[in-house]
Design a protein around this motif. Structure first.
Motif, short mmCIF file in Angstrom:
data_model
loop_
_atom_site.label_atom_id
_atom_site.label_comp_id
_atom_site.label_asym_id
_atom_site.label_seq_id
_atom_site.Cartn_x
_atom_site.Cartn_y
_atom_site.Cartn_z
N HIS A 1 -12.04 10.85 2.94
CA HIS A 1 -10.80 10.79 2.10
C HIS A 1 -9.85 9.52 2.55
O HIS A 1 -9.87 9.18 3.68
CB HIS A 1 -10.20 12.00 2.72
CG HIS A 1 -8.93 12.22 1.53
ND1 HIS A 1 -9.05 12.80 0.73
CD2 HIS A 1 -7.86 12.26 2.06
CE1 HIS A 1 -7.68 13.04 0.22
NE2 HIS A 1 -6.96 12.60 1.05
N LYS A 2 -8.96 9.16 1.45
CA LYS A 2 -8.16 8.19 1.69
C LYS A 2 -6.61 8.65 1.74
O LYS A 2 -6.67 9.75 1.05
CB LYS A 2 -8.31 7.08 0.47
CG LYS A 2 -9.54 6.01 0.50
CD LYS A 2 -10.70 6.62 0.39
CE LYS A 2 -11.74 5.48 0.35
NZ LYS A 2 -13.22 6.05 0.25
N SER A 3 -5.92 7.88 2.42
CA SER A 3 -4.67 8.30 2.10
C SER A 3 -3.89 7.74 1.03
O SER A 3 -3.81 6.46 0.70
CB SER A 3 -3.60 7.86 3.63
OG SER A 3 -2.41 7.75 3.25
N HIS A 4 -3.17 8.66 0.26
CA HIS A 4 -2.47 8.11 -1.08
C HIS A 4 -1.25 7.49 -0.50
O HIS A 4 -0.46 6.66 -1.28
CB HIS A 4 -2.25 9.16 -1.86
CG HIS A 4 -1.27 10.41 -1.67
ND1 HIS A 4 -1.66 11.22 -0.50
CD2 HIS A 4 -0.03 10.54 -1.76
CE1 HIS A 4 -0.63 12.01 -0.71
NE2 HIS A 4 0.31 11.76 -1.18
N ILE A 5 -0.77 7.75 0.64
CA ILE A 5 0.41 6.91 1.35
C ILE A 5 0.26 5.59 1.53
O ILE A 5 0.76 4.61 1.30
CB ILE A 5 1.00 7.81 2.45
CG1 ILE A 5 1.54 9.16 1.92
CG2 ILE A 5 2.46 7.11 2.70
CD1 ILE A 5 2.45 9.17 0.69
N SER A 6 -0.65 5.31 2.72
CA SER A 6 -0.99 4.28 3.36
C SER A 6 -1.76 3.33 2.24
O SER A 6 -1.66 1.90 2.32
CB SER A 6 -1.72 4.42 4.49
OG SER A 6 -1.04 4.80 5.30
N THR A 7 -2.44 3.99 1.19
CA THR A 7 -3.11 2.84 0.46
C THR A 7 -2.17 2.30 -0.43
O THR A 7 -2.25 1.49 -1.55
CB THR A 7 -4.36 3.67 -0.36
OG1 THR A 7 -3.73 4.83 -1.17
CG2 THR A 7 -5.43 4.03 0.45
N ARG A 8 -0.96 2.73 -0.61
CA ARG A 8 -0.04 2.17 -1.40
C ARG A 8 1.07 1.33 -0.32
O ARG A 8 1.37 0.12 -0.75
CB ARG A 8 0.98 3.33 -1.92
CG ARG A 8 0.20 3.86 -3.24
CD ARG A 8 0.76 5.15 -3.90
NE ARG A 8 0.26 5.54 -4.89
CZ ARG A 8 0.03 6.94 -5.17
NH1 ARG A 8 0.51 7.55 -4.48
NH2 ARG A 8 -0.60 7.24 -6.27
N ILE A 9 1.26 1.85 0.67
CA ILE A 9 2.10 0.96 1.57
C ILE A 9 1.33 -0.53 2.07
O ILE A 9 2.02 -1.56 1.93
CB ILE A 9 2.28 1.68 3.06
CG1 ILE A 9 2.93 2.76 2.71
CG2 ILE A 9 2.97 0.83 4.09
CD1 ILE A 9 3.18 3.78 4.07
N ILE A 10 0.16 -0.56 2.25
CA ILE A 10 -0.62 -1.71 2.53
C ILE A 10 -0.55 -2.42 1.30
O ILE A 10 -0.23 -4.02 1.79
CB ILE A 10 -2.07 -1.52 2.99
CG1 ILE A 10 -1.94 -0.94 4.52
CG2 ILE A 10 -2.94 -2.65 3.05
CD1 ILE A 10 -3.30 -0.33 4.96
N PRO A 11 -0.96 -2.30 0.28
CA PRO A 11 -0.78 -3.28 -0.82
C PRO A 11 0.69 -4.12 -1.09
O PRO A 11 0.76 -5.19 -1.29
CB PRO A 11 -1.22 -2.58 -2.05
CG PRO A 11 -2.24 -1.51 -1.51
CD PRO A 11 -1.77 -1.32 -0.17
#
Length: 324
Positions: A238-248
């Motif tokens: 599973h991926k984090s929908h929070i950190s997969t946005r913070i990092i980009p």
């Protein structure tokens, strides 16, 4: 060239703190949002522990990892190599990342998904197990932890509220809340107008300590990014929908972008997502309208029911859009 560091506005509060617990407040991948702070404080020579309000079943964790019991079914550490592939085990794979990529045996402490009384007991047992701490930093991926409970668009504030209630009951000198990922919570339908309104209210009560940003050049950010990518790229994890946005966002992406899944809800990737916001946890609790109703809960199901009933029976602040 000087290596860029995370300019934490809370360092004056942690000056005398030598044993610090960073805990994910809302479950899921929240503990990962604390990794840049963990890196920074460790580099200063402080002892730092990692915990998470966890959605992981303890029985399953015992099969998957080496474990360290703390309190029955309420608190437990996981560490080392994960024995089987599984689609959701963020704490276990984070500990495995520390072992494989950092050469460190770092336990990640699980606090069971429970009501306020049980979570308080779990925190107290963990703190005793660690030999005491002198600062607690709750970390929220997103900003719904600062919601009062009367917003149309309060997100999933229940887990964060329970963590804040537990923190309130602890005899720890410094208790802080950090939020990162403003604008990431599209799936939770968070109203960011109300988030900013609540921040202003906290500032009026001297409960806001300032903000700082991650940049892509910071070793602290690269540490966090590497840990996240390692866990997300475990088979089918599973991926984090929070950190997969913070990092980009930290890497300079702007607009519509999906790191892994193009079917997700739209969230405008922007530099706002790179900001940490720091608050006095005790003042955040005082601003929360659900706290008194939730303090006596033991099971998470009871807390969920009380929260839902309260929100259904009370008028909510009307959702408003930001004017820019």
């Amino acid at each position: 060239m000087t290596v860029p560091t995370l300019n934490l506005p809370i360092l004056h509060l942690l000056e005398k703190s030598e044993r610090i617990l960073i805990a994910g407040a809302g479950g899921g991948f929240d503990v990962f949002a604390g990794l840049p702070i963990y890196y920074t404080l460790r580099a200063m020579g402080k002892t730092v522990h990692l915990a998470n309000y966890s959605f992981t079943e303890f029985g399953l964790a015992k099969v998957l990892s080496d474990t360290e019991p703390v309190l029955d079914t309420l608190a437990m550490g996981v560490r080392g190599k994960v024995r089987h592939n599984i689609q959701y085990y963020p704490e276990g794979f984070l500990s495995q990342w520390f072992l494989e990529k950092q050469g460190e045996d770092v336990p990640v402490w699980l606090l069971a998904r429970s009501g306020a009384q049980a979570l308080t007991a779990a925190y107290k047992a963990l703190i005793a197990h660690l030999g005491g701490i002198d600062a607690l930093l709750l970390v929220d991926g997103g900003v719904d932890s600062i919601m009062r409970g009367d917003e149309d668009g309060a997100g999933t504030l229940l887990e964060d509220t329970l963590s804040l209630i537990a923190a309130e009951a602890l005899e720890v000198p410094v208790k802080l809340l950090a939020c990162i990922g403003f604008g990431t919570e599209a799936e939770e339908n968070v109203c960011h107008y109300h988030a900013l309104e609540n921040m202003a209210a906290l500032a009026r009560r001297s409960g806001f300590y300032g903000a700082c940003a991650l940049t892509r050049e910071m070793p602290a950010f690269q540490f966090y990014q590497d840990a996240c990518m390692y866990v997300w790229e475990q088979p089918n994890h599973h991926k984090s929908h929070i950190s997969t946005r913070i990092i980009p966002a930290v890497n300079g992406v702007f607009g519509q972008f999906d790191l892994y899944d193009s079917s997700r809800a739209f969230a405008l990737i922007s530099m706002l997502m790179s900001l940490y916001w720091f608050f006095d946890a005790s003042i955040v609790v005082q601003n929360n309208l659900l706290v008194d109703d939730l303090r006596g809960t033991y099971a998470f199901e009871d807390a969920f029911r009380i929260c839902a009933q309260r929100r259904l029976s009370s008028p909510l602040r009307k959702r408003r859009a930001l004017p820019y």
